[in-house]
Write an enzyme that holds these catalytic residues in place. Structure first.
Site, mmCIF file in Angstrom:
data_model
loop_
_atom_site.group_PDB
_atom_site.id
_atom_site.type_symbol
_atom_site.label_atom_id
_atom_site.label_comp_id
_atom_site.label_asym_id
_atom_site.label_seq_id
_atom_site.Cartn_x
_atom_site.Cartn_y
_atom_site.Cartn_z
ATOM 1 N N ASP A 62 0.850 -1.197 0.000
ATOM 2 C CA ASP A 62 0.000 0.000 0.000
ATOM 3 C C ASP A 62 0.887 1.249 0.000
ATOM 4 O O ASP A 62 0.389 2.376 -0.138
ATOM 5 C CB ASP A 62 -1.012 -0.006 1.153
ATOM 6 C CG ASP A 62 -0.361 -0.048 2.519
ATOM 7 O OD1 ASP A 62 0.875 -0.189 2.600
ATOM 8 O OD2 ASP A 62 -1.095 0.062 3.530
ATOM 9 N N SER A 63 2.211 1.033 0.082
ATOM 10 C CA SER A 63 3.156 2.138 -0.125
ATOM 11 C C SER A 63 2.979 2.744 -1.520
ATOM 12 O O SER A 63 3.506 3.818 -1.794
ATOM 13 C CB SER A 63 4.599 1.644 0.063
ATOM 14 O OG SER A 63 4.812 0.454 -0.662
ATOM 15 N N ASP B 231 -1.240 -6.317 -0.531
ATOM 16 C CA ASP B 231 -1.270 -5.636 0.760
ATOM 17 C C ASP B 231 -2.685 -5.111 1.022
ATOM 18 O O ASP B 231 -3.201 -4.294 0.241
ATOM 19 C CB ASP B 231 -0.285 -4.448 0.693
ATOM 20 C CG ASP B 231 0.293 -4.104 2.039
ATOM 21 O OD1 ASP B 231 -0.033 -4.781 3.033
ATOM 22 O OD2 ASP B 231 1.102 -3.155 2.099
ATOM 23 N N LYS C 1 -1.330 -9.575 2.731
ATOM 24 C CA LYS C 1 -0.586 -9.147 3.921
ATOM 25 C C LYS C 1 -1.469 -8.166 4.679
ATOM 26 O O LYS C 1 -2.182 -7.374 4.062
ATOM 27 C CB LYS C 1 0.720 -8.449 3.511
ATOM 28 C CG LYS C 1 1.471 -7.833 4.704
ATOM 29 C CD LYS C 1 2.832 -7.339 4.337
ATOM 30 C CE LYS C 1 2.889 -5.915 3.810
ATOM 31 N NZ LYS C 1 2.344 -4.875 4.726
ATOM 32 N N GLU D 110 -1.466 -5.581 8.347
ATOM 33 C CA GLU D 110 -0.754 -5.020 9.489
ATOM 34 C C GLU D 110 -1.531 -5.336 10.760
ATOM 35 O O GLU D 110 -2.735 -5.101 10.822
ATOM 36 C CB GLU D 110 -0.599 -3.503 9.336
ATOM 37 C CG GLU D 110 0.261 -3.114 8.158
ATOM 38 C CD GLU D 110 0.394 -1.603 7.992
ATOM 39 O OE1 GLU D 110 0.039 -0.835 8.910
ATOM 40 O OE2 GLU D 110 0.870 -1.184 6.914
ATOM 41 N N GLU E 2 8.894 -4.676 10.711
ATOM 42 C CA GLU E 2 9.320 -3.355 10.229
ATOM 43 C C GLU E 2 9.886 -2.519 11.383
ATOM 44 O O GLU E 2 9.234 -2.314 12.417
ATOM 45 C CB GLU E 2 8.136 -2.615 9.568
ATOM 46 C CG GLU E 2 8.589 -1.241 9.034
ATOM 47 C CD GLU E 2 7.658 -0.625 7.994
ATOM 48 O OE1 GLU E 2 6.673 -1.262 7.590
ATOM 49 O OE2 GLU E 2 7.955 0.511 7.573
HETATM 50 O O1 KIV Z 1 3.525 -1.169 1.763
HETATM 51 C C1 KIV Z 1 4.690 -1.559 1.835
HETATM 52 O O2 KIV Z 1 5.543 -1.277 0.988
HETATM 53 C C2 KIV Z 1 5.047 -2.396 2.971
HETATM 54 C C3 KIV Z 1 6.493 -2.697 3.170
HETATM 55 C C4 KIV Z 1 7.162 -1.513 3.748
HETATM 56 C C5 KIV Z 1 6.706 -3.914 3.970
HETATM 57 O O3 KIV Z 1 4.206 -2.774 3.734
#
Ligand code: KIV
Length: 266
Positions: free
Chosen positions: A46-47, A85, A115, A117, A184
């Site tokens: 989600d970055s 994500d 994934k 969080e 992280e």
């Molecule tokens: O969104 C992302 O890029 C991440 C990584 C920093 C692990 O969650």
């Protein structure tokens, strides 16, 4: 023909003490490049909100954004192991909504896993997902989706209580069936201790060299953004190279050098 990478491939490599290499990828071109460079697996993070969509953090990223970027990554690297994500508020509101969103991610993009969080508080959800056939990667330590609660991006687990929380979260996610956990920005010694206590691989970002593998954001690796986090290493100066190339293009159009005869149809 490349062989499809699966959760078993990753588990075998980790058991053989081979470091796992993960990079984020957000489009088909990046995915193809990661695959041909031998990156083991890819995260459509989600970055993307910061790297491609111009947001200040990951909170505005939607399921629609993630579905489009993940589908592009899959098209660019059909054999890759691709992790979707789960964006902010796609799994926090209810387990029912989370299951629907994770199911949509796998069904419509061809992603191999999701994934999310969160630690022990999400273990029951992780158990439901894995029980339904959805592989889950955990993500603990610094959780960027909680930036507003934490008051910024900070190293997690420097004090005893924080370190115990990281370890118990990791164990809870493992017991719930997660196949790997992103750690992280936790101190190196803590990442080493957690990695030593788990059967599943830890994938570090800003957590030192003792994790089972590493993940980095592709734009950090390639120097495509001005900001450089401490944990990242630039393997090329992308901003500089691209600016120089674009400036040369602009100069050549203006001075008549481009298009040349080889760029012209007669
Ligand atoms: O969104 C992302 O890029 C991440 C990584 C920093 C692990 O969650």
């Amino acid at each position: 023909m490349m062989k499809k990478v699966t959760v078993s491939t990753l588990a075998k490599r980790a058991e053989a003490n081979e470091k796992l290499v993960m990079s984020t990828a957000y489009d088909a071109i990046q995915a193809g490049l990661c695959m041909s460079a031998g990156i083991d697996f890819m995260l459509v993070g989600d970055s993307v909100g910061m790297t491609h969509l111009g947001y200040a953090n990951t909170l505005p990223v939607t399921m629609a954004d993630m579905l489009a970027h993940t589908a592009a990554v899959r098209r660019g690297a059909p054999e890759a192991f691709v992790v979707f994500d789960m964006p902010f508020m796609s799994y926090q509101q209810s387990d029912e909504a989370a299951m629907i969103n994770a199911g949509e991610a796998l069904k419509t993009t061809g992603a191999d896993a999701v994934k999310l969080e969160g630690g022990a508080e999400f273990a029951p959800l992780v158990r439901k997902m894995t029980g339904a056939g959805i592989p889950v990667m955990g993500h603990i330590g610094l959780m960027p989706q909680r930036v507003q609660v934490c008051g910024g991006y900070k190293v997690v687990g420097r004090d005893e209580a924080g370190a115990e929380q990281v370890l118990s979260d990791a164990l809870a996610l493992q017991e719930a069936g997660a196949f790997a956990i992103v750690l992280e920005c936790v101190p190196e010694a803590l990442a080493k201790a957690v990695t030593g206590k788990l059967r599943i691989p830890t994938i570090g970002i800003g957590s030192g060299k003792y994790c089972s593998g590493q993940v980095q954001v592709i734009t950090d690796l390639l120097g495509l953004q001005e900001f450089k986090p401490k944990h990242a290493k630039r393997y090329m100066e992308g901003c500089e190279l691209i600016s120089r190339a674009l400036k040369q293009y602009a100069d050549e159009v203006r001075n008549g050098e481009f298009p040349a005869p080889e760029n012209t149809f007669q």
